[in-house]
Design an enzyme around this catalytic site. Structure first.
Site, PDB file in Angstrom:
ATOM      1  N   ASP A   1       3.731  -7.576   5.855  1.00  0.00           N
ATOM      2  CA  ASP A   1       4.776  -7.311   4.860  1.00  0.00           C
ATOM      3  C   ASP A   1       4.648  -8.286   3.679  1.00  0.00           C
ATOM      4  O   ASP A   1       3.812  -9.202   3.697  1.00  0.00           O
ATOM      5  CB  ASP A   1       6.157  -7.441   5.514  1.00  0.00           C
ATOM      6  CG  ASP A   1       6.253  -8.687   6.382  1.00  0.00           C
ATOM      7  OD1 ASP A   1       6.514  -8.549   7.601  1.00  0.00           O
ATOM      8  OD2 ASP A   1       5.995  -9.791   5.862  1.00  0.00           O
TER       9      ASP A   1
ATOM     10  N   ASP B   1      -1.753  -0.712  -6.768  1.00  0.00           N
ATOM     11  CA  ASP B   1      -2.617   0.418  -6.428  1.00  0.00           C
ATOM     12  C   ASP B   1      -1.917   1.712  -6.855  1.00  0.00           C
ATOM     13  O   ASP B   1      -0.933   2.132  -6.235  1.00  0.00           O
ATOM     14  CB  ASP B   1      -2.875   0.420  -4.910  1.00  0.00           C
ATOM     15  CG  ASP B   1      -4.166   1.136  -4.558  1.00  0.00           C
ATOM     16  OD1 ASP B   1      -4.855   0.694  -3.614  1.00  0.00           O
ATOM     17  OD2 ASP B   1      -4.486   2.123  -5.246  1.00  0.00           O
TER      18      ASP B   1
ATOM     19  N   ASP C   1      -6.382   4.952  -7.738  1.00  0.00           N
ATOM     20  CA  ASP C   1      -6.923   5.682  -6.597  1.00  0.00           C
ATOM     21  C   ASP C   1      -7.531   7.018  -7.041  1.00  0.00           C
ATOM     22  O   ASP C   1      -6.878   7.784  -7.743  1.00  0.00           O
ATOM     23  CB  ASP C   1      -5.759   5.950  -5.630  1.00  0.00           C
ATOM     24  CG  ASP C   1      -6.225   6.404  -4.272  1.00  0.00           C
ATOM     25  OD1 ASP C   1      -6.945   5.652  -3.614  1.00  0.00           O
ATOM     26  OD2 ASP C   1      -5.873   7.536  -3.885  1.00  0.00           O
TER      27      ASP C   1
ATOM     28  N   GLU D   1     -11.047   3.803  -9.097  1.00  0.00           N
ATOM     29  CA  GLU D   1     -11.817   4.034  -7.880  1.00  0.00           C
ATOM     30  C   GLU D   1     -12.586   5.323  -8.125  1.00  0.00           C
ATOM     31  O   GLU D   1     -11.975   6.367  -8.386  1.00  0.00           O
ATOM     32  CB  GLU D   1     -10.925   4.199  -6.657  1.00  0.00           C
ATOM     33  CG  GLU D   1     -11.764   4.315  -5.406  1.00  0.00           C
ATOM     34  CD  GLU D   1     -11.160   5.132  -4.310  1.00  0.00           C
ATOM     35  OE1 GLU D   1     -10.239   5.911  -4.585  1.00  0.00           O
ATOM     36  OE2 GLU D   1     -11.595   4.980  -3.160  1.00  0.00           O
TER      37      GLU D   1
ATOM     38  N   HIS E   1     -10.832  -1.421   2.187  1.00  0.00           N
ATOM     39  CA  HIS E   1     -10.049  -0.907   3.319  1.00  0.00           C
ATOM     40  C   HIS E   1     -10.556   0.435   3.824  1.00  0.00           C
ATOM     41  O   HIS E   1     -10.006   0.987   4.780  1.00  0.00           O
ATOM     42  CB  HIS E   1      -8.586  -0.800   2.883  1.00  0.00           C
ATOM     43  CG  HIS E   1      -8.405   0.184   1.779  1.00  0.00           C
ATOM     44  ND1 HIS E   1      -8.904  -0.001   0.510  1.00  0.00           N
ATOM     45  CD2 HIS E   1      -7.821   1.391   1.770  1.00  0.00           C
ATOM     46  CE1 HIS E   1      -8.620   1.049  -0.223  1.00  0.00           C
ATOM     47  NE2 HIS E   1      -7.969   1.911   0.510  1.00  0.00           N
ATOM     48  N   ASP E   2     -11.580   0.990   3.150  1.00  0.00           N
ATOM     49  CA  ASP E   2     -12.098   2.308   3.535  1.00  0.00           C
ATOM     50  C   ASP E   2     -13.472   2.265   4.173  1.00  0.00           C
ATOM     51  O   ASP E   2     -14.027   3.328   4.478  1.00  0.00           O
ATOM     52  CB  ASP E   2     -12.223   3.210   2.294  1.00  0.00           C
ATOM     53  CG  ASP E   2     -10.885   3.608   1.722  1.00  0.00           C
ATOM     54  OD1 ASP E   2     -10.809   3.769   0.497  1.00  0.00           O
ATOM     55  OD2 ASP E   2      -9.919   3.731   2.509  1.00  0.00           O
TER      56      ASP E   2
END
Ligand code: TEU
Ligand code: CA
Length: 545
Positions: A29, A98, A194, A249, A322-323
């Site tokens: 968090d 993001d 994104d 991205e 993270h992908d």
């Protein structure tokens, strides 16, 4: 070439869900990030990119937004965000949000309205069709889902709960510009956007070649007819009015098309994350059609994409996020030479031309994970492809092997802060299991070891800052045909560096790359002893005297 702060900075990506849990609910968090700001300042990074923190049902861990102007319940509230932003700025760092506006969550009020009736004022906020075409979702299955209420299909290039917004509709574009101003007026320092090349859909949604997913992205989903019109409008109406940075991205953006997005005079974006190397590991069947990475291709990607900068644009330099799987597992050796190869990859990240991005946990050499059961996985992409694989009579252990190599949860396990239970990430069972190697790989142990990967990153970050030739200097591959070593030169009027990265366990003479070694000073290496031979996974930076 224009010199500016966002070219000279290094980004650190935080995936809040897995970063630090401050209230023992097993989920990272905002207060957990606040607790660790001094740790990040000590490391020496400049910009914190937060994966989405907006209200979300978390079907895709925040990349499905149900309210763009409020904080996700699991991460805290707007007061926490304001405190985080102030804490980041007080330490001289910046925050990148993001921006996920190719699609929203199906729980967003816009979609709830849109699906009510064909004449609802929000109907054209999304893509509705009487018939579906052959497009496939990034997350398995069709890219269209039938909605009983109005007997039409809606488009979702990702999960069913991520309906694509209709950027043809000027009302949608104005809603996006308004929510962007909301955050910029709070003082955030920019956006990572994104899948931005996907926002313009081709007229009449033409069928594509679904036998090759990477081709389908390039030919049907990315670089649509009005994409530059939309991004330029965003620039004119929002971006140019703030001193901020923007990162696109860019799945589907080819090297040839890149400067249409990031060319200095384009009035669009500052830089892009390209996927030249990242998609190398997936075949025509997409993510779980695993293909062996090729070292020569890997080197060529860096050489090819540097041309974007030669032509006046700018790019990011990254080896995971993270992908994608953990960089030390994918590109290095996460076993015997984990420490050496993690430091070698850090050297690559921080001596290449572009804006580097470090994913959380790379600074301590966190690795991929191999959970024993599919029940241990959380990623919607993994679960959707698993269901499809099993429905087609596939073998579970075969699928798990593909997840071990390419699955996104490899990189989403909680940050390993100490050898305490749950790695010090949380006092409760985390939302996804901790990597069992947390007792040997954790921040506390790294901070006690001056020779740790953490302190190598810290040293390299300071070294890059002290040598702007590593930011702006020209790049040249010195041994393109070498199958074990990545050797390149960085040079401008201020200095000349030669970087040697031995991606093998072989011992290789340095004289193969530097004939006049007496004219060079060895300034950085991941080994302490030197005898003119590159050892296994050795990284060296030589500076011309
Ligand atoms: O990813 C989209 C994308 O094209 C690649 O990162 C990759 O193809 C994707 O992970 C599917 O394999 C962005 C976000 O980074 C990702 O986390 C989201 O799941 C996705 O968009 C949808 O928002
Ligand atoms: Ca929490």
């Amino acid at each position: 070439m224009k010199k500016i702060w966002w070219k000279e900075s290094v980004i650190y990506q935080i995936y809040p869900r897995s970063f630090k849990d401050s209230n023992a609910d097993g989920i990272g968090d905002l207060r957990g990030i606040i607790e660790q700001l001094d740790y990040l300042k000590n490391l020496g990074v400049d910009i914190l990119w937060l994966s989405p923190v907006f209200k979300s049902p978390n079907d895709d861990n925040g990349y499905d937004i149900s309210d763009y102007e409020d904080i996700m319940d699991e991460f805290g509230n707007m007061d926490d965000f304001d405190e985080l932003l102030e804490g980041v700025h007080q330490r001289g760092m910046k925050i990148l949000m993001d921006l996920v506006v190719n699609h929203s969550s199906d729980e967003h009020r816009w979609f709830q309205e849109s699906r009510k009736s064909k004449d609802n004022p929000y109907r054209d906020y999304y893509h509705w069709q009487a018939q579906k075409n052959n497009w496939k979702s990034f997350f398995a299955g069709d890219a269209w889902t039938y909605d009983e209420q109005t007997e039409e299909y809606y488009l979702h290039l990702f999960a069913k709960k991520q309906p694509d917004l209709n950027w043809e509709n000027p009302k949608v574009r104005e809603e996006v510009y308004s929510l962007m101003r909301f955050w910029l007026d709070k003082g955030v320092d920019g956006f990572r956007m994104d899948v931005i090349p996907l926002i313009s859909k081709r007229d009449a949604y033409p069928d594509g070649d679904i036998s090759d997913f990477n081709k389908l992205i390039e030919e049907r989903y990315s670089n649509g007819p009005r994409v530059h019109e939309y991004i330029n409008e965003m620039y004119e109406k929002v971006l140019k009015h703030y001193d901020i940075m923007t990162v696109g991205e860019g799945p589907g953006i080819t090297r040839e098309l890149a400067n249409l997005y990031v060319g200095e005079d384009r009035g669009e974006l500052n830089m892009i994350f390209h996927f030249g190397h990242m998609f190398m590991g997936q075949g025509e069947g997409g993510r779980f059609d695993v293909v062996e990475d090729d070292f020569m291709e890997f080197k060529k990607v860096f050489t090819d994409w540097d041309k974007v900068i030669q032509e006046g644009g700018w790019i990011n330099i990254f080896l995971d996020n993270h992908d994608f799987p953990r960089m030390v597992s994918r590109w290095g050796d996460d076993g015997k030479y984990r420490t050496e190869s993690a430091k070698l990859l850090a050297t690559l990240l921080l001596t290449m031309r572009g804006t580097p991005c470090i994913f959380q946990g790379s600074e301590i050499g966190m690795t991929n994970v191999q959970f024993p059961s599919i029940e241990d996985y959380r990623d919607v992409e993994i679960m959707n492809f698993y269901k499809e694989h099993m429905a087609n009579g596939g073998d579970e252990s075969e699928f798990l092997q593909a997840v071990y190599v390419n699955g996104r949860d490899n990189v989403r396990t909680p940050i390993q802060w100490s050898d305490a239970p749950n790695g010090g990430f949380s006092d409760a069972a985390p939302w996804i299991k901790i990597n069992p190697n947390y007792k040997d790989i954790n921040v506390e142990q790294a901070l006690e070891n001056p020779d740790s990967i953490f302190f190598y990153y810290k040293k390299m970050l300071a070294y890059r800052k002290a040598n702007t030739t590593l930011v702006y200097g020209e790049y040249k591959d010195l041994a393109a045909k070498d199958e074990q070593v990545f050797a390149y030169r960085r040079m401008d009027e201020a200095a000349e560096f030669i970087v040697l990265l031995n991606f093998s366990e072989s011992s290789i003479p340095i004289s193969r790359y530097i004939s006049d070694a007496r004219n060079y000073e060895l300034e950085v290496s991941n080994y302490s002893n030197h005898d003119g031979i590159l050892k296994a996974w050795e990284a060296c930076i030589y500076k011309k005297k």
